[in-house]
Design a protein around this motif. Sequence first.
Motif, PDB file in Angstrom:
ATOM      1  N   ALA A 181      80.953  26.437  35.990  1.00 23.43           N
ATOM      2  CA  ALA A 181      80.438  25.378  35.115  1.00 23.43           C
ATOM      3  C   ALA A 181      81.610  24.740  34.380  1.00 23.43           C
ATOM      4  N   LYS A 182      81.539  23.425  34.195  1.00 25.29           N
ATOM      5  CA  LYS A 182      82.589  22.689  33.485  1.00 25.29           C
ATOM      6  C   LYS A 182      81.934  21.889  32.375  1.00 25.29           C
ATOM      7  N   ARG A 183      82.536  21.976  31.176  1.00 20.98           N
ATOM      8  CA  ARG A 183      82.024  21.266  30.008  1.00 20.98           C
ATOM      9  C   ARG A 183      83.022  20.178  29.605  1.00 20.98           C
ATOM     10  N   TRP A 184      82.483  18.992  29.259  1.00 20.55           N
ATOM     11  CA  TRP A 184      83.262  17.895  28.684  1.00 20.55           C
ATOM     12  C   TRP A 184      82.533  17.447  27.436  1.00 20.55           C
ATOM     13  N   GLY A 185      82.870  18.033  26.329  1.00 22.34           N
ATOM     14  CA  GLY A 185      82.187  17.687  25.084  1.00 22.34           C
ATOM     15  C   GLY A 185      80.707  18.021  25.165  1.00 22.34           C
ATOM     16  N   ARG A 186      79.853  17.004  25.143  1.00 24.96           N
ATOM     17  CA  ARG A 186      78.403  17.220  25.180  1.00 24.96           C
ATOM     18  C   ARG A 186      77.829  17.185  26.601  1.00 24.96           C
ATOM     19  N   ARG A 187      78.685  16.983  27.579  1.00 25.10           N
ATOM     20  CA  ARG A 187      78.244  16.949  28.977  1.00 25.10           C
ATOM     21  C   ARG A 187      78.721  18.203  29.696  1.00 25.10           C
TER      22      ARG A 187
ATOM     23  N   LEU B 298      72.008  16.483  23.332  1.00 27.36           N
ATOM     24  CA  LEU B 298      71.715  15.541  22.254  1.00 27.36           C
ATOM     25  C   LEU B 298      71.504  16.277  20.931  1.00 27.36           C
ATOM     26  N   ARG B 299      72.144  17.392  20.773  1.00 29.64           N
ATOM     27  CA  ARG B 299      72.072  18.304  19.629  1.00 29.64           C
ATOM     28  C   ARG B 299      70.754  19.066  19.576  1.00 29.64           C
ATOM     29  N   TYR B 300      69.632  18.409  19.388  1.00 29.81           N
ATOM     30  CA  TYR B 300      68.342  19.097  19.282  1.00 29.81           C
ATOM     31  C   TYR B 300      67.539  19.003  20.579  1.00 29.81           C
ATOM     32  N   LEU B 301      68.078  18.313  21.558  1.00 32.07           N
ATOM     33  CA  LEU B 301      67.409  18.104  22.825  1.00 32.07           C
ATOM     34  C   LEU B 301      68.459  18.059  23.916  1.00 32.07           C
ATOM     35  N   GLN B 302      68.190  18.741  25.030  1.00 32.40           N
ATOM     36  CA  GLN B 302      69.117  18.721  26.151  1.00 32.40           C
ATOM     37  C   GLN B 302      68.428  18.062  27.338  1.00 32.40           C
ATOM     38  N   LEU B 303      69.122  17.109  27.948  1.00 35.84           N
ATOM     39  CA  LEU B 303      68.633  16.451  29.155  1.00 35.84           C
ATOM     40  C   LEU B 303      69.279  17.144  30.339  1.00 35.84           C
TER      41      LEU B 303
END
Length: 176
Positions: free
Chosen positions: A132-138, A169-174
Amino acid sequence: PLDTILTSSISVVGVSIAEAGLSFAREFTFGEQTLSLGITPKLLQVETIHYSQVINSDDEIGDVLDDAQYRKEYSDFNFDLGAAKVFGEEAQALTVGLVIKNLISQSYDTAPDATGKTYAISIEPQVRAGVAKRWGRRSVAADLDITKNQSVGLGEDSQFLSVGAEYDLRYLQLRA
């Protein structure tokens, strides 16, 4: 005119597995490196089904599949082991993981069909690797079955690659 009488039949072989587990994990430090290790003991509720019949029967297939004489139930125990290594800072992290599911090999027999035939349904250890790779909020992730998944009854073995993405999205994840 046909000299022979043609007959058809249906065969159903399947398994339903419900798991309830409790996961325990800990991060270990080796020098300057960290590694997360986890274990999940779990209870299994396994239900097998086996039905075979010539199709000149008046039975509705839905009624037959609900009939207890074609099912067998088992309760059992197993566990999973996993390891994960994170590279880089959290906001830009790359995580690599490995899990071994169902460490204990187990086998369950189906109920006999009208001819007395049964099937043995096996649950074998399965190994799956992921990244898994993270870029900030993505983030994006991919998992690959290292071992083949054994088919149940009449099917073929399988091996899957799964890919997904998430935006936080802080309180919601898409997720996709």
